[in-house]
Enzyme design. Structure first.
Site, mmCIF file in Angstrom:
data_model
loop_
_atom_site.group_PDB
_atom_site.id
_atom_site.type_symbol
_atom_site.label_atom_id
_atom_site.label_comp_id
_atom_site.label_asym_id
_atom_site.label_seq_id
_atom_site.Cartn_x
_atom_site.Cartn_y
_atom_site.Cartn_z
ATOM 1 N N LYS A 2 -2.834 6.557 1.493
ATOM 2 C CA LYS A 2 -2.407 6.939 2.849
ATOM 3 C C LYS A 2 -1.537 8.496 2.672
ATOM 4 C CE LYS A 2 -2.658 4.431 6.814
ATOM 5 N NZ LYS A 2 -4.259 4.552 7.121
ATOM 6 N N GLU B 110 -16.397 6.394 3.697
ATOM 7 C CA GLU B 110 -15.756 5.994 5.069
ATOM 8 C C GLU B 110 -15.476 6.893 6.061
ATOM 9 O OE1 GLU B 110 -11.410 5.146 4.814
ATOM 10 O OE2 GLU B 110 -11.392 5.999 3.110
ATOM 11 N N ARG C 129 0.673 -1.186 0.013
ATOM 12 C CA ARG C 129 -0.057 0.089 -0.009
ATOM 13 C C ARG C 129 0.981 1.155 -0.005
ATOM 14 N NH1 ARG C 129 -4.541 0.159 4.404
ATOM 15 N NH2 ARG C 129 -2.687 0.756 5.638
#
Ligand code: PLP
Length: 341
Positions: A184, A220, A82
């Site tokens: 992220k 989210e 990620r």
């Protein structure tokens, strides 16, 4: 291993300086060998790319002691992958994934005395991150970067067990379509701070963000993915290209299907259908699952049948199974638990 003299049951979710951290620098087109260091200070140019244009990304994972005394961490290869995706999207060099996992192992080993004992509820939180370290004034990617991993022991996210929370539908947006919501990036958090401070002032624990384009679909929260349980016991998770792919959520999907025999659906979830679910939770590394008891939407309160006293029964099963796998009480799928020592 002699543990540090820390009151494990009473540490909060905050930063505590530990003995060693890993540092590697990217310069002249390549990463150096990197090393563990005792130096917790970062010294960079006043004009560093991270300070001017927020070129940075991060990861978060935990190491902990299992029932049989081993120190392990959970699926660090997925954090490595990620972070590679985050780096590419931010025009940063990828820190090689195998080296990322090795650096996680090295940092945990070097700070083994800070790994909280089994049963304490506390864990060792690891924070890998990367930032542009060389000067940038015209807007472009920097030439030099630093990759670091530090760790800090953290207490149980919820003291005295996870009580259901009340969240609100936010009027702010977290991520744009085709933006950076799926990586992220530190910048995603900078722009969420005003929304979360506002929500807290209004008495809500978290924000539910809707899709920015139509405001009809569930995305989210600021730092956790949603899980929903239908009245007939299915696990439903929202699908969107602007949601951060939570490793906890992806693991829960496997747990639901393979361990609990549940049906699992990853699909677009319209806000209109949220009122019909039986249970709702937020999932992420920090808390694993936080149960959501009610959702406030502009004067209207959606209340889940699971109520405000405890986690819904299916959410609880998911929670117990995943934490059982993490803590070594339940056999893990191949490759999920990385043994450190
Ligand atoms: C990190 C993060 C999550 C949770 O991901 P995990 O891998 O489960 O810890 C969810 N949403 C956002 C926006 C995040 O940054």
């Amino acid at each position: 291993m002699e543990k540090k003299n820390i009151d494990w049951a009473n540490i909060g979710f905050g930063y505590m300086k530990t003995d060693k951290r890993f540092v590697s620098n990217f310069k002249d087109g390549k990463w150096d060998d990197g090393q563990l260091t005792s130096d917790d200070q970062v010294v960079i140019s006043e004009c560093a790319g991270v300070l001017q244009y927020s070129q940075s990304c991060f990861e978060g994972l935990k190491a902990y002691q299992t029932e049989d005394g081993r120190i392990v961490c959970f699926r660090p290869d997925l954090n490595a992958a990620r972070m590679a995706d985050s780096a590419k999207r931010l025009e940063m060099p990828v820190f090689p994934e195998d080296r990322f996992v090795q650096a996680v192992v090295d940092v945990v080993k070097a700070n083994a005395a800070f790994v909280p004992p089994y049963g304490s509820g506390a864990t060792l939180y690891l924070r890998p991150y990367m930032f542009a370290s060389s000067p940038v004034i015209g807007v472009k990617p920097a030439d030099e970067y630093q990759f670091r991993i530090f760790c800090t022991p953290v207490g149980p996210y919820f003291k005295g067990g996870a009580k259901p929370i009340t969240i609100k539908v936010s009027d702010f947006d977290r991520a744009a379509p085709n933006g950076t919501g799926h990586i992220k990036a530190g910048l995603n958090y900078a722009m969420s701070l005003h929304a979360i401070v506002t929500a807290h002032e209004e008495g809500f624990a978290e924000n539910m963000y809707l899709d920015a384009a139509t405001r009809t679909k569930v995305e989210e929260t600021g730092g956790a993915n949603f899980i929903f349980i239908t009245k007939d016991g299915k696990l439903v998770t929202p699908k969107s290209s602007s949601i951060l792919p939570s490793i906890t959520r992806r693991s829960l999907e496997v747990v639901a299907e393979k361990y609990l025999g549940m049906e699992v659906e990853e699909r677009e979830v319209y806000f209109d259908e949220v009122k019909d679910f039986a249970e709702c939770g937020l999932c992420g590394t920090a808390a694993v699952i936080s149960p959501v008891g009610q959702i406030y939407d502009h004067g209207n309160m959606i209340q889940f049948p699971s109520g405000m006293d405890e986690m819904g029964p299916v959410t609880k099963k998911l929670y117990d199974t995943l934490t059982g796998i993490q803590m070594g009480r339940i056999e893990a799928p191949e490759g999920w638990v990385k043994v450190i020592e």
